[in-house]
Write a protein that holds these residues in place. Structure first.
Motif, PDB file in Angstrom:
ATOM      1  N   THR A  25       0.816  -1.213   0.000  1.00 54.36           N
ATOM      2  CA  THR A  25       0.000   0.000   0.000  1.00 54.36           C
ATOM      3  C   THR A  25       0.849   1.262   0.000  1.00 54.36           C
ATOM      4  O   THR A  25       0.647   2.161  -0.815  1.00 54.36           O
ATOM      5  CB  THR A  25      -0.944   0.016   1.217  1.00 54.36           C
ATOM      6  OG1 THR A  25      -1.768  -1.155   1.186  1.00 54.36           O
ATOM      7  CG2 THR A  25      -1.824   1.254   1.220  1.00 54.36           C
ATOM      8  N   TRP A  26       1.819   1.325   0.902  1.00 52.72           N
ATOM      9  CA  TRP A  26       2.635   2.551   1.028  1.00 52.72           C
ATOM     10  C   TRP A  26       3.515   2.754  -0.204  1.00 52.72           C
ATOM     11  O   TRP A  26       3.698   3.884  -0.659  1.00 52.72           O
ATOM     12  CB  TRP A  26       3.490   2.473   2.281  1.00 52.72           C
ATOM     13  CG  TRP A  26       4.168   3.750   2.650  1.00 52.72           C
ATOM     14  CD1 TRP A  26       5.494   4.036   2.547  1.00 52.72           C
ATOM     15  CD2 TRP A  26       3.561   4.940   3.192  1.00 52.72           C
ATOM     16  NE1 TRP A  26       5.749   5.311   2.993  1.00 52.72           N
ATOM     17  CE2 TRP A  26       4.582   5.886   3.386  1.00 52.72           C
ATOM     18  CE3 TRP A  26       2.240   5.283   3.525  1.00 52.72           C
ATOM     19  CZ2 TRP A  26       4.332   7.161   3.913  1.00 52.72           C
ATOM     20  CZ3 TRP A  26       1.997   6.550   4.033  1.00 52.72           C
ATOM     21  CH2 TRP A  26       3.027   7.467   4.225  1.00 52.72           C
ATOM     22  N   GLY A  27       4.094   1.658  -0.737  1.00 49.24           N
ATOM     23  CA  GLY A  27       4.821   1.776  -1.990  1.00 49.24           C
ATOM     24  C   GLY A  27       6.292   1.425  -1.944  1.00 49.24           C
ATOM     25  O   GLY A  27       7.033   1.774  -2.866  1.00 49.24           O
ATOM     26  N   MET A  28       6.747   0.727  -0.901  1.00 50.29           N
ATOM     27  CA  MET A  28       8.152   0.337  -0.823  1.00 50.29           C
ATOM     28  C   MET A  28       8.396  -0.982  -1.556  1.00 50.29           C
ATOM     29  O   MET A  28       7.447  -1.647  -1.991  1.00 50.29           O
ATOM     30  CB  MET A  28       8.594   0.221   0.641  1.00 50.29           C
ATOM     31  CG  MET A  28       8.419   1.489   1.447  1.00 50.29           C
ATOM     32  SD  MET A  28       9.177   1.377   3.076  1.00 50.29           S
ATOM     33  CE  MET A  28      10.927   1.500   2.631  1.00 50.29           C
ATOM     34  N   ALA A  29       9.669  -1.353  -1.673  1.00 46.54           N
ATOM     35  CA  ALA A  29      10.039  -2.631  -2.297  1.00 46.54           C
ATOM     36  C   ALA A  29      10.703  -3.525  -1.254  1.00 46.54           C
ATOM     37  O   ALA A  29      11.438  -3.038  -0.387  1.00 46.54           O
ATOM     38  CB  ALA A  29      10.993  -2.402  -3.461  1.00 46.54           C
ATOM     39  N   GLU A  30      10.434  -4.816  -1.346  1.00 48.30           N
ATOM     40  CA  GLU A  30      11.104  -5.768  -0.451  1.00 48.30           C
ATOM     41  C   GLU A  30      12.562  -5.877  -0.872  1.00 48.30           C
ATOM     42  O   GLU A  30      12.871  -6.064  -2.052  1.00 48.30           O
ATOM     43  CB  GLU A  30      10.435  -7.132  -0.540  1.00 48.30           C
ATOM     44  CG  GLU A  30      10.966  -8.158   0.443  1.00 48.30           C
ATOM     45  CD  GLU A  30      10.195  -8.194   1.750  1.00 48.30           C
ATOM     46  OE1 GLU A  30      10.832  -7.966   2.795  1.00 48.30           O
ATOM     47  OE2 GLU A  30       8.977  -8.449   1.738  1.00 48.30           O
ATOM     48  N   ALA A  31      13.480  -5.735   0.094  1.00 45.81           N
ATOM     49  CA  ALA A  31      14.904  -5.937  -0.181  1.00 45.81           C
ATOM     50  C   ALA A  31      15.278  -7.378   0.098  1.00 45.81           C
ATOM     51  O   ALA A  31      15.739  -8.097  -0.787  1.00 45.81           O
ATOM     52  CB  ALA A  31      15.753  -4.977   0.643  1.00 45.81           C
ATOM     53  N   GLU A  32      15.070  -7.815   1.326  1.00 46.72           N
ATOM     54  CA  GLU A  32      15.290  -9.215   1.687  1.00 46.72           C
ATOM     55  C   GLU A  32      14.717  -9.481   3.067  1.00 46.72           C
ATOM     56  O   GLU A  32      14.325  -8.558   3.779  1.00 46.72           O
ATOM     57  CB  GLU A  32      16.773  -9.582   1.627  1.00 46.72           C
ATOM     58  CG  GLU A  32      17.691  -8.754   2.495  1.00 46.72           C
ATOM     59  CD  GLU A  32      19.145  -9.186   2.324  1.00 46.72           C
ATOM     60  OE1 GLU A  32      19.482 -10.292   2.804  1.00 46.72           O
ATOM     61  OE2 GLU A  32      19.921  -8.426   1.719  1.00 46.72           O
ATOM     62  N   VAL A  33      14.670 -10.761   3.411  1.00 50.63           N
ATOM     63  CA  VAL A  33      14.224 -11.176   4.738  1.00 50.63           C
ATOM     64  C   VAL A  33      15.354 -11.984   5.354  1.00 50.63           C
ATOM     65  O   VAL A  33      15.877 -12.910   4.732  1.00 50.63           O
ATOM     66  CB  VAL A  33      12.937 -12.027   4.678  1.00 50.63           C
ATOM     67  CG1 VAL A  33      12.499 -12.431   6.082  1.00 50.63           C
ATOM     68  CG2 VAL A  33      11.823 -11.260   3.964  1.00 50.63           C
ATOM     69  N   ARG A  34      15.730 -11.626   6.566  1.00 46.88           N
ATOM     70  CA  ARG A  34      16.785 -12.343   7.277  1.00 46.88           C
ATOM     71  C   ARG A  34      16.279 -12.711   8.668  1.00 46.88           C
ATOM     72  O   ARG A  34      16.036 -11.830   9.495  1.00 46.88           O
ATOM     73  CB  ARG A  34      18.045 -11.488   7.413  1.00 46.88           C
ATOM     74  CG  ARG A  34      18.751 -11.158   6.116  1.00 46.88           C
ATOM     75  CD  ARG A  34      20.075 -10.460   6.383  1.00 46.88           C
ATOM     76  NE  ARG A  34      20.760 -10.081   5.161  1.00 46.88           N
ATOM     77  CZ  ARG A  34      21.941  -9.469   5.134  1.00 46.88           C
ATOM     78  NH1 ARG A  34      22.565  -9.167   6.274  1.00 46.88           N
ATOM     79  NH2 ARG A  34      22.505  -9.152   3.973  1.00 46.88           N
ATOM     80  N   GLY A  35      16.138 -13.992   8.893  1.00 49.32           N
ATOM     81  CA  GLY A  35      15.746 -14.446  10.220  1.00 49.32           C
ATOM     82  C   GLY A  35      14.451 -13.851  10.731  1.00 49.32           C
ATOM     83  O   GLY A  35      14.309 -13.573  11.914  1.00 49.32           O
ATOM     84  N   GLY A  36      13.508 -13.626   9.846  1.00 43.61           N
ATOM     85  CA  GLY A  36      12.229 -13.051  10.258  1.00 43.61           C
ATOM     86  C   GLY A  36      12.192 -11.535  10.246  1.00 43.61           C
ATOM     87  O   GLY A  36      11.131 -10.943  10.450  1.00 43.61           O
ATOM     88  N   THR A  37      13.328 -10.872  10.016  1.00 44.35           N
ATOM     89  CA  THR A  37      13.358  -9.424   9.898  1.00 44.35           C
ATOM     90  C   THR A  37      13.231  -9.035   8.433  1.00 44.35           C
ATOM     91  O   THR A  37      13.994  -9.503   7.586  1.00 44.35           O
ATOM     92  CB  THR A  37      14.662  -8.846  10.477  1.00 44.35           C
ATOM     93  OG1 THR A  37      14.731  -9.142  11.867  1.00 44.35           O
ATOM     94  CG2 THR A  37      14.711  -7.329  10.299  1.00 44.35           C
ATOM     95  N   HIS A  38      12.234  -8.202   8.140  1.00 44.13           N
ATOM     96  CA  HIS A  38      11.996  -7.740   6.780  1.00 44.13           C
ATOM     97  C   HIS A  38      12.750  -6.432   6.555  1.00 44.13           C
ATOM     98  O   HIS A  38      12.619  -5.488   7.342  1.00 44.13           O
ATOM     99  CB  HIS A  38      10.502  -7.510   6.539  1.00 44.13           C
ATOM    100  CG  HIS A  38       9.690  -8.765   6.562  1.00 44.13           C
ATOM    101  ND1 HIS A  38       9.162  -9.336   5.423  1.00 44.13           N
ATOM    102  CD2 HIS A  38       9.311  -9.567   7.593  1.00 44.13           C
ATOM    103  CE1 HIS A  38       8.496 -10.432   5.739  1.00 44.13           C
ATOM    104  NE2 HIS A  38       8.569 -10.589   7.050  1.00 44.13           N
ATOM    105  N   TYR A  39      13.503  -6.379   5.455  1.00 42.93           N
ATOM    106  CA  TYR A  39      14.224  -5.170   5.069  1.00 42.93           C
ATOM    107  C   TYR A  39      13.570  -4.618   3.810  1.00 42.93           C
ATOM    108  O   TYR A  39      13.469  -5.313   2.790  1.00 42.93           O
ATOM    109  CB  TYR A  39      15.703  -5.480   4.819  1.00 42.93           C
ATOM    110  CG  TYR A  39      16.435  -5.925   6.063  1.00 42.93           C
ATOM    111  CD1 TYR A  39      16.986  -4.992   6.929  1.00 42.93           C
ATOM    112  CD2 TYR A  39      16.561  -7.278   6.377  1.00 42.93           C
ATOM    113  CE1 TYR A  39      17.657  -5.392   8.086  1.00 42.93           C
ATOM    114  CE2 TYR A  39      17.227  -7.686   7.521  1.00 42.93           C
ATOM    115  CZ  TYR A  39      17.770  -6.733   8.374  1.00 42.93           C
ATOM    116  OH  TYR A  39      18.426  -7.133   9.516  1.00 42.93           O
ATOM    117  N   LEU A  40      13.129  -3.362   3.872  1.00 42.73           N
ATOM    118  CA  LEU A  40      12.400  -2.735   2.780  1.00 42.73           C
ATOM    119  C   LEU A  40      13.193  -1.547   2.258  1.00 42.73           C
ATOM    120  O   LEU A  40      13.807  -0.810   3.034  1.00 42.73           O
ATOM    121  CB  LEU A  40      11.024  -2.274   3.252  1.00 42.73           C
ATOM    122  CG  LEU A  40      10.192  -3.293   4.035  1.00 42.73           C
ATOM    123  CD1 LEU A  40       8.849  -2.687   4.412  1.00 42.73           C
ATOM    124  CD2 LEU A  40       9.998  -4.576   3.224  1.00 42.73           C
TER     125      LEU A  40
END
Length: 292
Positions: A25-40
């Motif tokens: 909705t906000w408009g960011m892109a997924e960078a990666e997920v590491r150990g349950g932490t989402h990096y956008l």
């Protein structure tokens, strides 16, 4: 100064749901997920702008800036025992210090970080433009930012002290709130059209701005604030003023408005109750990084 605001690291109660909102909705892109932490991430070269760590209660882990090795040495020398050595294990890497500010705010400074390739997308945020913090004593906190970090005060209003770390009018600000927490996160959009499309995108999901659209006084940036479903106040912003080293620091009396107006345009009301409640949710967590 070439210190740059890079990212904010949050602890949230449902990291997957928060990531879904910020990407869907906000408009960011997924960078990666590491150990349950989402990096956008956004469209710029920062490897990520927001980290969403799963936790039991909402909190701010840190606000992260990048800098040169020489600037890092200066921060380390000024901050002294308040600077905790750290090595980053999140995207982009780097090493530096976590500075524990007087009211418990955690500002992280990293050098030798890797950058990412830019992304195409007219509705992606470019980067974070500022992160504003609520303070018990905004003047004392801004003074510490100048003394310990080498930042400079740009303007003072009745509500905030605006502070810069480069030629952008402010990369952070300290609100005269009477408590310490995250006030809001501002995402820099490509232009005013991108801000307005963002407002429309959220309206399509039944979300109206808590304040905006409008144009601020200090910094002169266009804005629209929303309360995100996972708790914090988030802002679409663009066109923050660039200032020179000799910029005259404004005082509260320099930033007054006609009656019933709270920004340059005077178009929108402000949902003070909703904003206030959201601004109290994210307190700063005790430092968790292991020394380098």
């Amino acid at each position: 100064m070439t210190v740059r605001l890079r990212s904010i690291e949050l602890i949230v109660e449902d990291s997957a749901a928060a990531a879904d909102f910020l990407t869907g909705t906000w408009g960011m892109a997924e960078a990666e997920v590491r150990g349950g932490t989402h990096y956008l991430r956004g469209s710029g070269r920062h490897p990520y702008l927001v980290a969403l760590e799963q936790g039991d209660a909402p909190a701010v882990r840190s606000v992260t800036f990048t800098c040169s090795a020489e600037e890092l040495d200066g921060i380390r020398a000024r901050a002294g025992s308040a600077a905790i050595p750290v090595r980053a294990d999140d995207p982009g890497g780097g090493e530096g210090v976590l500075v524990a500010m007087p009211e418990g705010e955690c500002f992280r400074f990293l050098a030798n970080c890797e950058e990412a390739a830019p992304l195409e997308g007219r509705d992606l945020p470019v980067q974070l433009t500022h992160v504003v913090v609520n303070s018990c004593d905004a003047e004392a906190t801004a003074d510490a930012a100048e003394r310990l970090l080498g930042f400079r005060v740009s303007d003072r209003t009745k509500g905030m002290v605006f502070v810069r770390c480069n030629d952008s009018h402010h990369s952070t600000a300290f609100a005269r709130a009477g408590f310490t927490s995250l006030n809001h996160i501002a995402f820099e959009m490509q232009d005013i059209d991108a801000v307005m499309r963002g407002i429309g995108r959220l309206r399509d999901q039944g979300m109206a701005p808590a304040w905006g659209p409008g144009r601020h006084g200090p910094g002169a940036n266009v804005f629209a604030y929303f309360v995100a479903p996972f708790g914090p106040v988030v802002e679409f912003s663009t066109a923050v003023e660039k200032v020179a080293d000799d910029y005259k620091v404004g005082a509260p009396e320099d930033w007054t408005w006609p009656e019933n107006r709270i920004d340059q345009w005077g178009l929108s009301n402000k949902d003070n109750e909703a904003l206030r409640a959201a601004e109290e949710r994210f307190r700063f967590a005790a430092p968790a990084q292991q020394p380098a």
